[in-house]
Motif scaffolding. Sequence first.
Motif, PDB file in Angstrom:
ATOM      1  N   ASN A  63     -36.948 -19.834  33.146  1.00  0.00           N
ATOM      2  CA  ASN A  63     -37.073 -18.378  33.256  1.00  0.00           C
ATOM      3  C   ASN A  63     -36.016 -17.664  32.432  1.00  0.00           C
ATOM      4  O   ASN A  63     -36.296 -16.665  31.763  1.00  0.00           O
ATOM      5  N   LYS A  64     -34.796 -18.177  32.491  1.00  0.00           N
ATOM      6  CA  LYS A  64     -33.711 -17.569  31.713  1.00  0.00           C
ATOM      7  C   LYS A  64     -34.039 -17.606  30.217  1.00  0.00           C
ATOM      8  O   LYS A  64     -33.835 -16.609  29.502  1.00  0.00           O
ATOM      9  N   ALA A  65     -34.584 -18.724  29.760  1.00  0.00           N
ATOM     10  CA  ALA A  65     -34.939 -18.857  28.345  1.00  0.00           C
ATOM     11  C   ALA A  65     -36.080 -17.916  27.970  1.00  0.00           C
ATOM     12  O   ALA A  65     -36.055 -17.284  26.913  1.00  0.00           O
ATOM     13  N   ILE A  66     -37.092 -17.819  28.830  1.00  0.00           N
ATOM     14  CA  ILE A  66     -38.230 -16.930  28.564  1.00  0.00           C
ATOM     15  C   ILE A  66     -37.766 -15.478  28.489  1.00  0.00           C
ATOM     16  O   ILE A  66     -38.148 -14.732  27.581  1.00  0.00           O
ATOM     17  N   LEU A  67     -36.940 -15.071  29.443  1.00  0.00           N
ATOM     18  CA  LEU A  67     -36.474 -13.682  29.476  1.00  0.00           C
ATOM     19  C   LEU A  67     -35.584 -13.363  28.274  1.00  0.00           C
ATOM     20  O   LEU A  67     -35.610 -12.246  27.752  1.00  0.00           O
ATOM     21  N   LYS A  68     -34.841 -14.339  27.820  1.00  0.00           N
ATOM     22  CA  LYS A  68     -33.991 -14.117  26.646  1.00  0.00           C
ATOM     23  C   LYS A  68     -34.831 -14.079  25.380  1.00  0.00           C
ATOM     24  O   LYS A  68     -34.641 -13.203  24.514  1.00  0.00           O
TER      25      LYS A  68
END
Length: 325
Positions: A63-68
């Motif tokens: 999720n952190k990677a997608i949001l970034k």
Amino acid sequence: MTLKIKEKPFEKQNLHPRNPHRFQYDFKALIQSCRELLPFVQINKYQNESIDFSNPEAVRTLNKAILKHFYNIQYWEIPANYLCPPIPGRADYIHYLADLLDIKTKHISLGKIITGLDIGVGANCVYPIIGHQTYGWNFVGTDIDPKAIQSAQRIVNANADLTPFIECRLQNSSASIFKGIIEANEKFDFTMCNPPFHASLAEAKAGTQRKWQNLGHHKAQQKESLNFGGQHAELWCQGGEQAFLIKMIEQSTQISSQCLWFTSLVSKKTTLPALYKLLKTTKATVVKTIEMSQGQKVSRIIAWTFLSEDEQKRWKLDKWQKNTK
């Protein structure tokens, strides 16, 4: 580590056509945006890149990677055991709201005059993030959990793109949804909500076990926690989603002129008849049901307004006039 990248990613036809997550995850691109994801990516039995979705840390890092990568969110951290929602489905809700508001593309000049209320913003603040970064909307996020509000506010404060446009408010009363949150002079173009699905803790645990089985774990390997996490108020309430949404509809009549569209996700199709009956009783002028799905999971958005056709037109005209001043 060498990853096998497909030349043409598979497209998920059931997601909204403007949803950027229609395609399989491009892990090469995601890792370039967020190196923390690299240790969690592996080749699965289908010879595709993936992560272990039963590993909460892997899911949070994805999720952190997608949001970034997609939304330019440089900081996104949530407390342990809080809901870590799948981003593609959350994005779908936002894009269908844009259709409801008749906003098909990102126009900052229009987006800045749109304000939404996210009921149950959670510790993750995902709906306001996607809504603002995609369409430029303003948000008020509300929750009854102080720790969730603190987490959401930290995310907002840590990302300059979000800070002027998203406000987090604590709901002090578990009996109220709008009262104590919406001020007398405030108006919202929409409300949105992902209501607690289960009617009890036991039901929530049974749902957890089904998820683990679907992920290929035997009963002996199953854990108490969801792979996507979740606290009491996020997962269950007395009476489940039907009781929650009935309360929401009843209380929406008290602020009928302060909101253009009230909306909520509805997971169970069997919930709809009771909602339709109540909306007829409360004299909602328009009721819409928007079908949506992700994989095998089918859900829908229910939307209603108490404004007449003329009042809806006047609402939109007032918005445009204020925007041009």
